[in-house]
Every structure is written in structure tokens, then in C-alpha cells.
Enzyme design. Structure first.
Site, mmCIF file in Angstrom:
data_model
loop_
_atom_site.group_PDB
_atom_site.id
_atom_site.type_symbol
_atom_site.label_atom_id
_atom_site.label_comp_id
_atom_site.label_asym_id
_atom_site.label_seq_id
_atom_site.Cartn_x
_atom_site.Cartn_y
_atom_site.Cartn_z
ATOM 1 N N CYS A 122 36.307 -31.228 20.211
ATOM 2 C CA CYS A 122 35.438 -32.300 19.730
ATOM 3 C C CYS A 122 34.403 -31.806 18.725
ATOM 4 O O CYS A 122 34.178 -32.414 17.688
ATOM 5 C CB CYS A 122 34.696 -32.944 20.896
ATOM 6 S SG CYS A 122 35.585 -34.259 21.718
ATOM 7 N N HIS A 123 33.730 -30.702 19.083
ATOM 8 C CA HIS A 123 32.555 -30.277 18.313
ATOM 9 C C HIS A 123 32.866 -29.241 17.249
ATOM 10 O O HIS A 123 31.983 -28.888 16.455
ATOM 11 C CB HIS A 123 31.484 -29.739 19.267
ATOM 12 C CG HIS A 123 31.002 -30.757 20.254
ATOM 13 N ND1 HIS A 123 30.189 -31.818 19.903
ATOM 14 C CD2 HIS A 123 31.244 -30.897 21.588
ATOM 15 C CE1 HIS A 123 29.938 -32.553 20.976
ATOM 16 N NE2 HIS A 123 30.576 -32.027 22.009
ATOM 17 N N HIS A 133 44.981 -37.749 11.046
ATOM 18 C CA HIS A 133 45.661 -37.148 12.192
ATOM 19 C C HIS A 133 47.173 -37.116 11.941
ATOM 20 O O HIS A 133 47.669 -36.272 11.221
ATOM 21 C CB HIS A 133 45.304 -37.911 13.461
ATOM 22 C CG HIS A 133 45.698 -37.218 14.710
ATOM 23 N ND1 HIS A 133 45.253 -35.947 15.028
ATOM 24 C CD2 HIS A 133 46.500 -37.591 15.734
ATOM 25 C CE1 HIS A 133 45.764 -35.572 16.186
ATOM 26 N NE2 HIS A 133 46.536 -36.555 16.636
ATOM 27 N N MET A 187 30.398 -37.978 25.325
ATOM 28 C CA MET A 187 30.245 -36.668 25.944
ATOM 29 C C MET A 187 30.601 -36.770 27.429
ATOM 30 O O MET A 187 30.001 -37.543 28.167
ATOM 31 C CB MET A 187 28.791 -36.205 25.784
ATOM 32 C CG MET A 187 28.456 -34.931 26.506
ATOM 33 S SD MET A 187 29.140 -33.482 25.689
ATOM 34 C CE MET A 187 28.361 -32.203 26.687
ATOM 35 N N HIS A 230 47.060 -43.915 17.127
ATOM 36 C CA HIS A 230 47.833 -42.690 17.356
ATOM 37 C C HIS A 230 49.307 -43.053 17.277
ATOM 38 O O HIS A 230 49.956 -43.329 18.271
ATOM 39 C CB HIS A 230 47.487 -42.071 18.713
ATOM 40 C CG HIS A 230 47.971 -40.655 18.839
ATOM 41 N ND1 HIS A 230 49.286 -40.333 18.985
ATOM 42 C CD2 HIS A 230 47.296 -39.475 18.820
ATOM 43 C CE1 HIS A 230 49.418 -39.019 19.075
ATOM 44 N NE2 HIS A 230 48.226 -38.477 18.964
ATOM 45 N N CYS A 286 35.203 -27.738 24.830
ATOM 46 C CA CYS A 286 34.358 -28.445 23.873
ATOM 47 C C CYS A 286 34.780 -28.345 22.416
ATOM 48 O O CYS A 286 34.423 -29.207 21.602
ATOM 49 C CB CYS A 286 32.914 -27.935 23.976
ATOM 50 S SG CYS A 286 32.298 -27.747 25.673
#
Length: 581
Positions: free
Chosen positions: A86-87, A365, A124, A407, A83
Site C-alpha cells: 500500500c505505502h 493495473h 488502514m 479488476h 505494508c
């Protein structure tokens, strides 16, 4: 706890970019995808973190559901394995939503169990119904995210110096090149799961040496002279390899944090800055470190914590995503993910460091220079934008809307038959390839806008590549859930971009038997007449490097070796030194 194999994904060490900064699922079963979210996005976003193995303190919150120390530790490992990408480390939110106690405690355990079990349309993953988490683990995670987030330890100068090793001091190194290799055509190839890089002779196609490095090397970068190779693992270990040695090998190493992605070196040709400094950026702690170029001695650490570019609110862990070195000034271009800021770090006087802050867009990124190396184009991936920065003037030129989750790796530069010089990016979230005009002098009307959109095989692209001597544009799709697409590449004719691309079965050409066989990161040799691809399967399966003749688009060579375990990124020394892409 030993983590089970993920069917959603873990992040690819490569990179891009890679840049390799994305993830690939090696399981063959397809996860159930939440509505409105592509499997490519899930493969990219759900990734593990080296912080899963770092000891952290449990701060008991009396308002949170009860958890034993063992349960808390189990939940922490699950969180960092699945996780944190992402978080965020502190659960403040990154590309995913924040999961701090002020939010989760109001939701309650039963609501959170449903959320974790079934996922959400916002991205999610359905951890329970996909079989990734058991019913007991879903309950555990619902309780865990209501606890006070544990904070990993900081990593300062004392911690760095404790890991710093000079294996061969500079005065004991060769005074001239001691081998007969054509090191300009050498390839540094990441062996992701063994914590190594394979140095491959681009002329003979033979492995020169397997060098021990950090885990899952993300990128390889070269000093301005082309002598020194720098690699950084996701565990923030930097290795310095001397290519002049009889057998090129490590001469220094250091850890600059607990998790990282980026490294580069000083390339400004005036005032003796070539090969003088190296810089590395970390995910945790959120900071960058300037080092001596020939020893990796840490000299200066600078935090990136601060305010976001849009809402102007404080973010506690803005990760350093990518770094490139300016050719116009003695500056490093440091891209900070969560705050959306581009930092121009002037290394002329590091004791009196001058940093220019450029507001761009959140979730910066990877990216690359245009053909003149004046303009840097970087993907703000979750914002679906490309930011253009002028390295000569030190300012933002434009934010350009592109496809879903750009990307580019370093991108691809070529002269479009109609629109003049362009830079190209693929996308994770859709099949499009955006071509952006990059010549504000002779093609001003086309500059800094998407002049053409191509259609590739599908979403899940990580890298796009061409070469100044080539007429081809190569696009991979390793994150696509369709094996036929992930195991092949699309190649466009630059002189006729309206023509349907040719699809080449790279994995089939490899002849490696069973496995995921995802084809990733086209990389040219120095002469621009060969394109190298990694065919990547699991650690216990055979992988290979496939080399294609750029002119004929036919198979040229397959490199197989039992030591080529999970090869991913490949970096040609000459092209990487001179930013040729």
C-alpha cells in the site's frame, strides 16, 4: 522472523491478472474492518513483498525514536510483509498514504500507535485490535515509520547477468515438436506457494510436468509462435519453458529485479519480430527489461521513475503493473502504476529506443484488448477508471468512470444483443460489472461508455471471462468475506443479461474437504466448450481444478493431485497466445 498467518491478506499471484495482482486471506476468522472500507479492499491491499528478505542499510536519524539494529530489522520485516503493497517500498505512498519521516515525526509515537492499533476509515487495517500485531509490535512499528526509509539495492545489468542461466542453448533444442501433446490446449497453472507451474494437458486432464519457477508466479505468457512459455514470479524470476521438448521444461531463467509482476513477448508479425524479444517489468527497482526471446539474455533496462500524470510531481518508485504486446506495431504496451502513464515501447531498434508516453490515470493495473485487438482497456484501479488506448494511433481515447476498484484481469469481450461489441470488468470494491461499448464504427453512439451495469454476487471479484464461441459470462468473487460467495461463481446469459445470474457451487463440486476453497480465475480451453477454475486452499490442505461444461453449466471433471498445491492462475496456450478472452 517467521511471519504469522495473515488474517487480512497477502497478494494473489495472479494474475490478475493477476493479471494475478490481488490477495486472498486463507484464515477463517474475519478481521474487523475500518468504517467505510470493505473487507474485500483490505484483502486486496494488505500484502507481503519479497523484499522482506532483502538486506537493507539502517540510516540512523537522530530525530527519530531510538531503535536497536534488531528492532529496526524486525520492523522492516513487518513493514514489507504487511505494508509495502500500500505505502510503497520507500514509504512515499502508492495506493496508501505516504509514511515518510517529514510526516510521521510530526505525529509522534503515541499518535502513530493509536493509528496502527485501530486503523482508519481511509483503509488502514486495524493491526493491533485485529490481533495481527502485538502491543510490543505496534510500538515497534510506530517507531519504525519515523526512521529514514531503508532503500533496497538497485538491480542493474551486472546483477541480472549474475542470475542468467541458459539451461539448454537454442542450438541444442528440438528442431520440431518432439511430443504428442496438443500443446495449443495445454494449461500453465500457477502453484503459488511451491514456486512451480503445473503443465496440464487440456485434452487428457493429466499433469505433463511440474516445472520449478520463481515464487508465486503471477502470469504466464506465450511467444507469438506458441512454442515458448514465459512465467514470472513475484520475486522477479523469469522462466522460459520450451513446449516442443519431449517433456516441456525450463531452458533459460533470469531475475530482472527483486519484485515483479509482468512479462510478455514480441508479437508483431512483420519484419521477423515474432519470438524475437521478451520484456519484463518490475516493482523494484521500478524499471522494465528487454531480453532476447529465446535465451532471456538482458539487452536493455529502462527506468520508469518520473512525474505523475496528474500533479506532475516526482515519484521515486512507479511500479510496472502490466505489459501487453501490440498487434499493430512493433511495440510493447507498458503500464506504470503510480505515475499513471502508458508507455508504448517500440522495439524495432532497441539501441535507439523510441517510447511514446500517454498520460492516463494513476494506479494503472491490469487490462486487455478489445475484440479487434486495436484498443487496450486498462484499469486505473484506485482511480475507479478504465483507460482506453488506441494502439494503431498511439493515443489515449477516453477515461471511463466505472465501479469501485475495477479488476478485469484481461476482461471479457462479447457482442451485446442491444449495444454491440462490449468489454467487461468486475470490481473489487462493489458487486457491479461494467459493460463498455468498444465499436466506434458500427456502434459509435455506444463506444467508450458504460452501456450497462450488471449486479454480481458481491465485491471481491478478480476475474471475468467469456469466449467467442460461448453464450456465458463467468464472474468469480474469491476476495468476498462470505465463504458461500467466495466458493462459487456467477454465470450470466449473454443473450439475456437482465436475467439473474446462475450461481454454481464450484468448491462444493471439488470435494476437497476443509479449507478456504476460494474459487479463482475462470479460463477456457482452446475450443471454448470448457471452463477451468482453481479451488484454492492453504498449502497444507487439498486443492483442485474444477472443469465445467460451458454449454450445460454442469460439472465435467475434477483434477486432484497431491502436487496441485495452492493452484491459482491458469493460462491456456492458444487463448493466451492469441489474446482470446
Amino acid at each position: 522472523m517467521t511471519p504469522r498467518r495473515l488474517s487480512i491478506a497477502f497478494l494473489l499471484a495472479a494474475a490478475t491478472t493477476v493479471p494475478l495482482t490481488a490477495g486472498i486471506a486463507l484464515a477463517q476468522d474475519k478481521p474487523k474492518t475500518p468504517p467505510g472500507v470493505t473487507q474485500e479492499e483490505l484483502r486486496y491491499q494488505a500484502g507481503g513483498s519479497p523484499l522482506a528478505g532483502v538486506e537493507m542499510h539502517q540510516d540512523i536519524n537522530p530525530k527519530a525514536p531510538a531503535m536497536t539494529k534488531a528492532e529496526f530489522e524486525h520492523g522492516r520485516q513487518l513493514y514489507f510483509e504487511r505494508c509495502a503493497g500500500c505505502h510503497g517500498v520507500l514509504r512515499k505512498g502508492a495506493t496508501g498514504k505516504p509514511l515518510t519521516p517529514d510526516i510521521t515525526l510530526t505525529k509522534g509515537t503515541e499518535y502513530l500507535k493509536v493509528f496502527i492499533n485501530y486503523g482508519s476509515p481511509a483503509g488502514m487495517p486495524n493491526w493491533g485490535t485485529s490481533g495481527e500485531l502485538t502491543e510490543q509490535e505496534v510500538d515497534l512499528m510506530a517507531r519504525y515509520v519515523q526512521q529514514t526509509p531503508p532503500q533496497p539495492p538497485e538491480f542493474g545489468m551486472a546483477e541480472m547477468k549474475a542470475t542468467w542461466k541458459v539451461i539448454v542453448p537454442p542450438e541444442q533444442r528440438p528442431k520440431k515438436k518432439m511430443n504428442k501433446y496438443n500443446i495449443e490446449n495445454l494449461f500453465s497453472t500457477t502453484l503459488r506457494d511451491t514456486g512451480e507451474v503445473a503443465l496440464i494437458d487440456g485434452d487428457t486432464k493429466k499433469i505433463i510436468n511440474i516445472v520449478k519457477t520463481g515464487y508465486a508466479v503471477h502470469i504466464s505468457r506465450l511467444s507469438a509462435s506458441g512454442r515458448y512459455l514465459y512465467v514470472i514470479g513475484r520475486d522477479a524470476k523469469v522462466n522460459l519453458i520450451d513446449l516442443w521438448m519431449e517433456k516441456p521444461d525450463n531452458v533459460a531463467e533470469i531475475r530482472i529485479g527483486l519484485e515483479a509482476r509482468s512479462v510478455d513477448t514480441s508479437k508483431y508479425k512483420k519484419k521477423g519480430f515474432e519470438d524475437k524479444y521478451a520484456i519484463a517489468g518490475s516493482y523494484w527497482p521500478p524499471q522494465y527489461t528487454i531480453m532476447n526471446g529465446d535465451t532471456l539474455e538482458p539487452l536493455k533496462i529502462v527506468s520508469t521513475r518520473g512525474m505523475t500524470v496528474d500533479t506532475q510531481e516526482y515519484h521515486p518508485e512507479p511500479r510496472v503493473a502490466s505489459i501487453v504486446s501490440s498487434h499493430f506495431k512493433p511495440e510493447f504496451v507498458v503500464n506504470v502504476k503510480e505515475t499513471g502513464k502508458i508507455l508504448l515501447v517500440n522495439y524495432e531498434d532497441i539501441d535507439n529506443l523510441k517510447v511514446t508516453t500517454i498520460g492516463a490515470a494513476r494506479f494503472l493495473h491490469d487490462g486487455g484488448w478489445n475484440s479487434t485487438k486495436r484498443y487496450f482497456l486498462v484499469a486505473a484501479n484506485q482511480s475507479n477508471k478504465i483507460a482506453v488506448m488506441d494502439a494503431k494511433e498511439g493515443k489515449l481515447v477516453r477515461l471511463i468512470e466505472v465501479g469501485k476498484i475495477p479488476h478485469p484481469g484481461r476482461g471479457a469481450n462479447f457482442v451485446h444483443p442491444k449495444y454491440g461489441p462490449v468489454w467487461a470488468t468486475g470490481h473489487l470494491g462493489d458487486e457491479t460489472i461494467s459493460l463498455i461499448g468498444t465499436d466506434p464504427v458500427k456502434h459509435r453512439q455506444n463506444a467508450w461508455k458504460v452501456v450497462q451495469t450488471l449486479k454480481g454476487q458481491g465485491g471481491g471479484s478478480l476475474f471475468i471471462k467469456t469466449h467467442p464461441k460461448s453464450k456465458n459470462l463467468w464472474v468469480d468473487t474469491p476476495l468476498n468475506p462470505d465463504a458461500k460467495i467466495s466458493q462459487s461463481v456467477a454465470v450470466f446469459d449473454i443473450q439475456n443479461l437482465d436475467k439473474t445470474p446462475q450461481i454454481l457451487p464450484i468448491a462444493e463440486w471439488a470435494g476437497v474437504g476443509e479449507g478456504a476453497k476460494r474459487v479463482v480465475q475462470p479460463e477456457y480451453n482452446k475450443n471454448g466448450d470448457e471452463v477451468w477454475f482453481a479451488v484454492w486452499s492453504a498449502k497444507n490442505q487439498e486443492s483442485a481444478i474444477v472443469i465445467v461444461d460451458d454449454r450445460t453449466r454442469k460439472l465435467k471433471t475434477v483434477i486432484k493431485d497431491p502436487r496441485l498445491i495452492t493452484p491459482t492462475g491458469k493460462f491456456n496456450v492458444y487463448n493466451t497466445t492469441h489474446d482470446v478472452y
